[in-house]
Design a protein around this motif. Structure first.
Motif, PDB file in Angstrom:
ATOM      1  N   GLU A 247      -5.181 -10.653   0.748  1.00 39.41           N
ATOM      2  CA  GLU A 247      -4.716 -11.535  -0.329  1.00 39.41           C
ATOM      3  C   GLU A 247      -5.796 -12.513  -0.800  1.00 39.41           C
ATOM      4  O   GLU A 247      -5.561 -13.300  -1.711  1.00 39.41           O
ATOM      5  N   LEU A 248      -6.980 -12.445  -0.199  1.00 40.01           N
ATOM      6  CA  LEU A 248      -7.982 -13.484  -0.445  1.00 40.01           C
ATOM      7  C   LEU A 248      -8.482 -13.525  -1.884  1.00 40.01           C
ATOM      8  O   LEU A 248      -9.019 -14.540  -2.321  1.00 40.01           O
ATOM      9  N   GLN A 249      -8.338 -12.452  -2.644  1.00 42.35           N
ATOM     10  CA  GLN A 249      -8.799 -12.465  -4.034  1.00 42.35           C
ATOM     11  C   GLN A 249      -7.751 -13.032  -4.990  1.00 42.35           C
ATOM     12  O   GLN A 249      -8.003 -13.146  -6.187  1.00 42.35           O
ATOM     13  N   ASP A 250      -6.580 -13.390  -4.472  1.00 39.54           N
ATOM     14  CA  ASP A 250      -5.514 -13.926  -5.314  1.00 39.54           C
ATOM     15  C   ASP A 250      -5.938 -15.303  -5.850  1.00 39.54           C
ATOM     16  O   ASP A 250      -6.245 -16.202  -5.074  1.00 39.54           O
ATOM     17  N   PRO A 251      -5.949 -15.487  -7.177  1.00 41.70           N
ATOM     18  CA  PRO A 251      -6.337 -16.798  -7.739  1.00 41.70           C
ATOM     19  C   PRO A 251      -5.465 -17.950  -7.243  1.00 41.70           C
ATOM     20  O   PRO A 251      -5.902 -19.098  -7.233  1.00 41.70           O
ATOM     21  N   PHE A 252      -4.227 -17.655  -6.831  1.00 40.34           N
ATOM     22  CA  PHE A 252      -3.356 -18.724  -6.340  1.00 40.34           C
ATOM     23  C   PHE A 252      -3.875 -19.283  -5.010  1.00 40.34           C
ATOM     24  O   PHE A 252      -3.741 -20.483  -4.741  1.00 40.34           O
ATOM     25  N   ILE A 253      -4.473 -18.420  -4.189  1.00 40.85           N
ATOM     26  CA  ILE A 253      -5.082 -18.894  -2.937  1.00 40.85           C
ATOM     27  C   ILE A 253      -6.228 -19.850  -3.284  1.00 40.85           C
ATOM     28  O   ILE A 253      -6.384 -20.913  -2.681  1.00 40.85           O
ATOM     29  N   PHE A 254      -7.009 -19.476  -4.291  1.00 42.57           N
ATOM     30  CA  PHE A 254      -8.117 -20.324  -4.734  1.00 42.57           C
ATOM     31  C   PHE A 254      -7.600 -21.684  -5.207  1.00 42.57           C
ATOM     32  O   PHE A 254      -8.140 -22.736  -4.844  1.00 42.57           O
TER      33      PHE A 254
END
Length: 711
Positions: A373-380
């Protein structure tokens, strides 16, 4: 050949249409072609044309005939004056349903005609023309070249006027404006500010007056007309619009709302914050209560969504939670604001407690994140807002943040190494260009928090064990390359410069608190090499003075610990670095005439005055570090003599009034002078030749007096 009437059976109609196309191809004159066109356009308007037939129509007549129809002013006998134009528009609207044709230059050059049709007087016979013009403009907007062509060919003011007139299709004008602003906001506002402000004025008035579902529908539309690129607060009409939106939002948020009503209101508020900060919220009791309510609602939304994450539910709420992050960041800034604050002390304390609970939920959510899931903009967005909290609030959630640090370092390293852009959610970054791809530079937002954490034992040990120093060294190199790639830039690249300064602060913490790590980890000797090459390039540029102060002081502190390394043994880079540090330290003070005294006063150099708040502590630390380096590098006293600093400083101290130096400055100068007098006979002689014994006594430099007397 005679033309048959269109059949009532669609299959027969299709056959008839094909025969009409044959007539179009073989027509001997305009009359025959016109008669065939009437039937073709009738079929087009009835929606009986599939993609294949549409292509056949285009191949039969091309762009030339519709273009002639648009410019013809002579209608057939007994027909309305706009008959030919209506036919031409219908055909172009038909062609525009093919994306390849919609982007054709022959369609793009008709944009002024489409604009004109939108603004022409509307009667029952011309509504289909207006519909066709909107269809063409919508299709053009969806092409690669379309948005730019629409902006430059005047479609924005035409759409604004069409919407404000409230005539046929005005709702489509608004939809098109929203689409165009989503793609080319800055260009639209740059060219057509008055017209867009007029639309915003109407929308904000309608928003304030509405007492039904229209109010919530306008919450969805208004964010598109709140530009980040053109500050509305600088314009009286814009400020009035913002005040109406504020009052409308206050009405909404002060009422009992369903989730479907609250979410658009929070997104609208977040867009206002992105565009105007907190300037749209008026000062006074009502404004402070509204701001506190807004941040409170945002925190509640974040907790409800993230504390017990149902993955399906979180997925549907990411956009509104990201908007809440923007409101929380405003909350942090307003709680820290001391000058003209909107919030009183009690409100600030209450909000900080509420935000602490919300950030606990953010940390809880991030601990559940899986590798895929690390590429999810929400994580960013979640890491970014946590970085904003860590930068300012260092005492709360310390244990939870320490437990999350391995994830944060891993996440920042992964994104930095991959360097991959990802499509941002709206409001994922303050000031982001809507719909653009954002390079996910998470480390930039974590640096201030890391700077605080490296001053404390437990989090520093975790950061070191997770390899943060090596990551920060690579990140420093990257930003140094960015900065030096545009050396002639008139204004410094602020975010790059700030990142470099903050990294110097982090490394300085490590040098002071973990000297053994500095000796053992090769990262620091590599960093020393970079600093030695960097400082001589920075110092000639006044606008880089704060960064130069950071680099000089960090380099001196490192040199104390790495004094035995080959790179510092009188090599050319080492000499150039120390020459640059001497230049930085020596030019900070000067003599200035004092009307109340016969002697001049010690004063700050003009070039340093504006930056002293940022560099003062670094200068004093740099003086201490230089004093510590003098006995470690036998060649250093000679370098100081060659730079004429000792001579200049001795002369300065012999001229100025002793009362103009405070104790801290006297101690800083004495520390360097004592080490020079101890380490070098020539240096001692220079001090004595400038009456050093006398002024050492005047300034209360007992250690220097004793040193000069002993030798």
């Amino acid at each position: 050949p005679p033309l048959p009437a269109m059949a009532s059976d669609p299959r027969d109609g299709h056959a008839t249409l094909k025969r009409c196309l044959g007539v179009l191809r073989d027509a001997r004159n305009d009359s025959e072609q016109f008669a065939a066109l009437l039937l073709v356009t009738k079929a087009v308007r009835a929606g009986e044309v599939d993609a294949k037939t549409r292509r056949q129509i285009f191949e039969a007549i091309g762009f030339t005939f519709p273009s002639r129809l648009l410019t013809s002013r002579q209608p057939p006998p007994g027909c309305p004056p706009h008959t030919f134009r209506a036919l031409g528009l219908t055909l172009l609207a038909c062609f525009c349903t093919d994306p390849d044709l919609a982007g054709h230059s022959q369609v793009l050059n008709k944009i002024p005609t489409f604009n004109e049709v939108l603004l022409s007087p509307c009667d029952p016979d011309s509504t289909s023309m207006i519909d066709d013009a909107y269809q063409c403009l919508s299709a053009i907007l969806a092409t690669a070249r379309g948005p730019r062509e629409l902006v430059t060919k005047g479609t924005v003011p035409a759409l604004c006027q069409a919407y404000l007139s409230g005539g046929h299709g005005s709702d489509r004008a608004l939809t098109l404006l929203v689409g165009l602003l989503a793609i080319a906001e800055a260009k639209c506002w740059q060219r057509d500010t008055p017209q867009l402000l007029a639309v915003l004025s109407k929308l904000s008035s309608d928003f304030l007056k509405a007492e039904d579902m229209t109010k919530f529908e306008l919450c969805e539309v208004l964010p598109h007309f709140i530009p980040v690129s053109a500050p509305l607060t600088q314009d009286s009409q814009g400020s009035e619009c913002l005040h109406r939106v504020y009052k409308g939002l206050a009405d909404i948020l002060g009422s009992k709302l369903s989730q479907s009503q609250r979410d658009p209101a929070l997104k609208l508020a977040a867009q206002l914050v992105q565009a105007c900060g907190a300037e749209w919220i008026p000062a006074g009791s009502a404004g402070s209560k509204f701001l506190a309510l807004l941040v409170n609602l945002a925190c509640v939304e974040v907790r409800l969504t993230l504390e017990e994450p149902d993955l399906v539910e979180v997925e549907g709420k990411k956009e509104v939670v990201t908007a809440c992050y923007v409101l929380m960041e405003m909350g942090i800034q307003e709680c820290l604001r001391e000058e003209n604050p909107l919030l009183d002390k009690v409100q600030k304390m209450q909000l900080m407690r509420i935000m602490e609970e919300a950030f606990g939920a953010v940390i809880f959510y991030l601990r559940q994140v899986k590798q895929e899931e690390l590429q999810d903009p929400f994580i960013f967005a979640s890491v970014r807002i946590l970085g904003a909290w860590m930068a300012e609030e260092t005492s709360s959630l310390k244990q939870e943040i320490c437990e999350l640090l391995p994830f944060l370092v891993h996440y920042a390293r992964k994104l930095f190494k991959e360097g991959s852009p990802a499509v941002s959610l709206p409001q994922a970054e303050l000031g982001s260009t809507k719909g653009s791809a954002l390079p996910q530079d998470a480390l930039r937002f974590l640096l201030p928090g890391f700077c605080h954490l490296t001053a404390e034992d437990k989090p520093r040990d975790i950061l070191v064990s997770e390899g943060a120093p090596a990551l920060l060294y690579e990140y420093f190199l990257h930003h140094w390359e960015v900065l030096t790639s545009e050396p002639a830039a008139p204004t410094p690249l602020m975010s790059t410069e700030m990142s470099l300064q903050t990294m110097c602060g982090i490394f300085l913490n490590l040098v002071v608190t973990a000297p053994d790590l500095v000796r053992q980890d090769k990262t620091f000797s590599s960093l020393m090499d970079v600093l030695m090459k960097s400082l001589p390039l920075l110092l000639p540029q006044e606008h880089h003075l704060v960064l130069a102060a950071n680099v000089a002081t960090l380099g001196l502190m490192l040199a104390r610990i790495l004094a035995g390394s080959a790179a510092l043994q009188g090599t050319q880079p080492a000499k150039e670095f120390f020459r640059a540090t001497i230049s930085f330290l020596s030019q900070a003070h000067t003599a200035q005439a004092d009307p109340s005294s016969d002697s001049p006063a010690m004063a700050m150099s003009p070039a340093y005055t504006s930056s002293w708040d940022d560099i003062g502590e670094l200068w004093f630390l740099g003086m201490q570090a230089l004093a510590a380096c003098i006995p470690l590098f036998p060649w250093l006293p000679q370098a100081i003599l060659q730079a004429h600093w000792l001579q200049g400083l001795s002369e300065l101290l012999s001229r100025v009034a002793p009362a103009s130096l405070d104790f801290e400055l006297v101690a800083a100068f004495q520390g360097v002078l004592v080490e020079l007098a101890r380490a070098s006979g020539p240096c001692r002689d220079v001090i004595l030749s400038h009456h050093g014994t006398e002024w050492a006594n005047l300034y209360g430099m007992a250690a220097l007096e004793q040193c000069l007397a002993e030798q």
